[in-house]
Design an enzyme around this catalytic site. Structure first.
Site, PDB file in Angstrom:
ATOM      1  N   ARG A 237       5.179  21.516 -34.972  1.00 35.89           N
ATOM      2  CA  ARG A 237       5.001  20.731 -36.197  1.00 35.89           C
ATOM      3  C   ARG A 237       4.018  21.432 -37.142  1.00 35.89           C
ATOM      4  O   ARG A 237       2.854  21.645 -36.778  1.00 35.89           O
ATOM      5  CB  ARG A 237       4.477  19.346 -35.825  1.00 35.89           C
ATOM      6  CG  ARG A 237       4.087  18.471 -36.993  1.00 35.89           C
ATOM      7  CD  ARG A 237       5.292  17.842 -37.626  1.00 35.89           C
ATOM      8  NE  ARG A 237       4.920  16.880 -38.660  1.00 35.89           N
ATOM      9  CZ  ARG A 237       5.810  16.246 -39.415  1.00 35.89           C
ATOM     10  NH1 ARG A 237       7.109  16.467 -39.250  1.00 35.89           N
ATOM     11  NH2 ARG A 237       5.421  15.390 -40.329  1.00 35.89           N
TER      12      ARG A 237
ATOM     13  N   GLU B  37       2.044  -4.106  -8.818  1.00 33.83           N
ATOM     14  CA  GLU B  37       1.471  -3.495  -7.601  1.00 33.83           C
ATOM     15  C   GLU B  37      -0.045  -3.569  -7.609  1.00 33.83           C
ATOM     16  O   GLU B  37      -0.740  -2.633  -7.205  1.00 33.83           O
ATOM     17  CB  GLU B  37       1.912  -2.036  -7.486  1.00 33.83           C
ATOM     18  CG  GLU B  37       3.415  -1.874  -7.390  1.00 33.83           C
ATOM     19  CD  GLU B  37       3.923  -1.946  -5.972  1.00 33.83           C
ATOM     20  OE1 GLU B  37       3.106  -2.187  -5.066  1.00 33.83           O
ATOM     21  OE2 GLU B  37       5.127  -1.792  -5.779  1.00 33.83           O
TER      22      GLU B  37
ATOM     23  N   ASN C 155       0.825  -1.212   0.000  1.00 38.00           N
ATOM     24  CA  ASN C 155       0.000   0.000   0.000  1.00 38.00           C
ATOM     25  C   ASN C 155       0.856   1.256   0.000  1.00 38.00           C
ATOM     26  O   ASN C 155       0.470   2.274  -0.571  1.00 38.00           O
ATOM     27  CB  ASN C 155      -0.916   0.009   1.226  1.00 38.00           C
ATOM     28  CG  ASN C 155      -2.368  -0.141   0.821  1.00 38.00           C
ATOM     29  OD1 ASN C 155      -2.673  -0.273  -0.357  1.00 38.00           O
ATOM     30  ND2 ASN C 155      -3.244  -0.114   1.793  1.00 38.00           N
TER      31      ASN C 155
END
Lengths: 406, 270
Positions: free
Chosen positions: A263, A359, A235
């Site tokens: 661009r 995780e 956690n």
């Protein structure tokens, strides 16, 4: 939305310092590291000198950062690369945290100063080849034999695994799952680097193998009690990932924004003037901003001691998903350049696939939230009515099943 | 021994600059502010000198950082404290705003004199205005030895002297001996400024930061800030965009290089 107005001058200074470190020390080398699948471990002592390992702890002269400042550190590190953030997350949250929380005084004295300085590297061994999302079913066993523990089993997908000086290893014992400290060079302990990754290439991922590996009895982490201790540890790291995901998203967003302004295509206009490009940029900045407010509130809950596993799940799930979507959109805005490592976008896009899964996977976190709101954990075998009633009263039991990866 | 460092907060060089509606400056409402790069080198040099003193067993000099400017400048001072400076002095007063090098030099010299610094370090020039004038003004007012474009510093606190290297034109260097108190204007690149550690950043909060106005400094408000400035900025402008560039359309690298060399020769650069 002026998110910065929520931050103190000190928090901004900490964020800007780590940002500058990442700009000057990480970004110039990270694309080459990614190409060569090399973790820049030479940065570890520098990260230690900046106090980035264990930054939110107060013991041993550690700085004791507040939860927002700590989150911002993770955000900035992941703006550089998810692998760098992973290195710091593992060392801080998955190695130093369990030693400080569950370890003996001798263990703390022995390992924390070296880990804090970055002169010693740690790893966290929970995930196994056959057990990712369901760590409770792990096969690695530890058996007491006189004044030793004897470990047998294997761990996989272990960040820092093959370079670590000390591994926090979780194993089944007669008294439930416990944590152990296994030092590099211990007989019966072998680690190997996992090759062939397309993601987190600037991070070491290893396999740990234990064959009648005897470690001194005092190497058990005395405070660990069951898989809950491992999940409590996870956690902490997930909290950092909630912020880290935003860092990756911000880097992709800013790269796309800058590119779109420069661009020129169709009638000499920058592509930033095109409605479809603007819509993509608007989506990205909106989701990043929402994510920031989400983690800011999470920090408040953590500081107040009110952070529940489902809160972390919501933030990890959302913010890493945002990062994944931003990488895709930024890649589109960059056109063909989006697949080149001349720009950081495709590296973040590849990295975030790991972060999306480790995780606690995106889906498992959804189920943690689902269990919290319904009171019915969906990822275990069917429950008896009594179990369902108990689960409704104790949502943390539901969260306890969501492990996976380090 | 006390070393003072004067720093200036300037817009980050990456900032997108916009001319203010008044036409007499840059719109500073949306800028990132940082410590000017030469001043960061001056701060680093002060930290290195202090560490060298400690390493040879002498007492660590006290490091004091000075800056003149509005409230936002406090962030730059906190950063200096986070890097390891001991205390800070913020020259903040409406009457101090809008000065030129001479007006600002008067205010800073008063603050430095009040602190009785043995050695004063500044950057050689600021990243924004780049006049390289304020340190010379301060040295003149303090009547102390002064060196500009300093590339190396050796401090001998026992004999109260300095040995320094200055950068000259044409790649030459000059070695000078100076007596303290003295003022050195540090050239960029003399060192690599460190990053503030997290511990240092948190400690900075507890270090003393004093605010001084004109009366605290003992300066005449008519001689500092806009009132004391002999220069008034009439207008600022951005350079015209896109003029004068040449695009070399070489079929091969060799052809392109040849054309580039021809251009450079024509423009009398080579």
């Amino acid at each position: 939305m002026n998110f910065d107005s929520l931050l103190s001058g000190e928090e901004r200074l900490i964020r800007d310092t780590v940002r500058q470190f990442v700009d000057e020390r990480v970004k110039p080398i990270i694309e080459q590291c990614h190409r060569e699948a090399r973790a820049p471990m030479e940065l570890a002592p520098e990260l230690g000198d900046l106090n980035l390992f264990g930054a939110n702890f107060t013991e041993y002269g550690l700085p004791g950062l507040g939860d927002v400042a700590y989150g911002l550190v993770m955000q900035e590190l992941e703006r550089g690369d998810s692998g760098i953030r992973s290195m710091v997350s593992v060392q801080s949250s998955l190695v130093m945290y369990p030693i400080l929380t569950f370890g003996s005084q001798e263990q703390k004295d022995r390992f924390i100063p070296g880990l804090a300085s970055g002169r010693m590297i740690g790893c966290f061994g929970l995930t196994e080849p056959d057990f990712g999302s369901n760590p409770s079913a792990m096969r690695t066993r530890a058996r007491r034999d006189g004044d030793c523990w004897v470990l047998n089993g294997a761990k996989q997908w272990i960040t820092n695994g093959s370079v670590a000086d000390v591994a926090v290893v979780w194993a089944r014992t007669d008294e439930g799952i416990r944590g152990f400290l296994v030092e590099k060079g211990t007989e019966g302990f072998v680690s190997a680097e996992q090759h062939g990754k397309f993601s987190l290439r600037a991070s070491v991922t290893g396999e740990l193998s234990f064959q009648n590996c005897r470690i001194p009895a005092e190497n058990i982490l005395p405070g660990t009690r069951g898989v809950g201790s491992a999940l409590q540890t996870l956690n902490q790291a997930r909290y950092g990932i909630c912020w880290g995901g935003l860092g990756s998203a911000m880097e992709c967003y800013h790269t796309a924004l800058e590119y779109a302004r420069q661009r020129v295509q169709f009638a000499g206009q920058p592509i930033a003037s095109h409605q479809l490009v603007q819509e993509k940029l608007a989506w990205m900045i909106t989701e990043i901003t929402k994510g920031q407010f989400l983690v800011y509130q999470l920090a408040g809950l953590k500081t107040a001691g009110k952070m529940e596993p489902q809160h972390v799940s919501m933030c990890k799930r959302n913010n890493v998903w945002v990062a994944r979507e931003c990488a895709k959109l930024a890649r589109e805005i960059l056109g063909a350049n989006g697949i080149s490592d001349e720009y950081p976008v495709v590296r973040h896009m590849l990295n975030i696939e790991s972060v999306y899964t480790y995780e606690g996977t995106h889906d498992i976190h959804g189920l943690v939230i689902g269990a919290a709101v319904t009171g019915i954990p969906s990822f275990n075998p069917p429950m008896s009515r009594r179990q369902a009633r108990e689960a409704a009263d104790r949502p943390e039991l539901a969260a306890a099943a969501a492990g996976a990866g380090s | 021994m006390r070393i003072g460092v004067c720093i200036k907060q300037v817009p980050d060089t990456d900032s997108h600059l916009r001319i203010a509606d008044s036409g007499r400056g840059v719109d500073d409402s949306n800028l990132n502010w940082v410590i000017s790069s030469c001043d960061l080198c001056a701060l680093e040099e002060a930290l290195l000198l202090a560490e060298a003193e400690v390493a040879r067993g002498a007492e660590r000099p006290e490091l004091v950082v000075f800056s003149l400017g509005p409230a936002r400048v406090e962030e730059a001072l906190r950063k200096a404290l986070a890097l390891g400076v001991d205390r800070a002095l913020h020259l903040v007063d409406e009457a101090l705003q809008g000065g030129d090098a001479i007006a600002d030099g008067r205010a800073l010299a008063a603050a430095l004199a009040g602190e009785r610094c043995d050695l004063v370090l500044t950057g050689a020039q600021s990243d924004d205005l780049g006049q390289a004038a304020t340190p010379a003004v301060i040295a003149a007012i303090l009547s102390c030895p002064y060196a500009w474009l300093v590339m190396a510093v050796e401090l001998d606190s026992r004999s109260k002297s300095l040995r320094i290297v200055r950068e000259l034109e044409g790649g030459m260097n000059e070695v000078l001996g100076l007596e303290l108190p003295a003022l050195l204007a540090i050239q960029a690149g003399i060192n690599r400024p460190r990053f503030a550690s997290l511990r240092g950043t948190l400690q900075a909060r507890k270090k003393p930061l004093r605010r001084e106005d004109c009366s605290g400094l003992g300066v005449d408000p008519g001689l500092v800030g806009a009132a004391g400035a002999g220069i008034e900025i009439e207008a600022v402008s951005l350079p015209p965009a896109g003029a004068g560039g040449v695009v070399i359309d070489g079929a091969s690298a060799e052809a392109a290089a040849g054309e580039l060399i021809a251009h450079l020769e024509r423009e009398a650069v080579l």
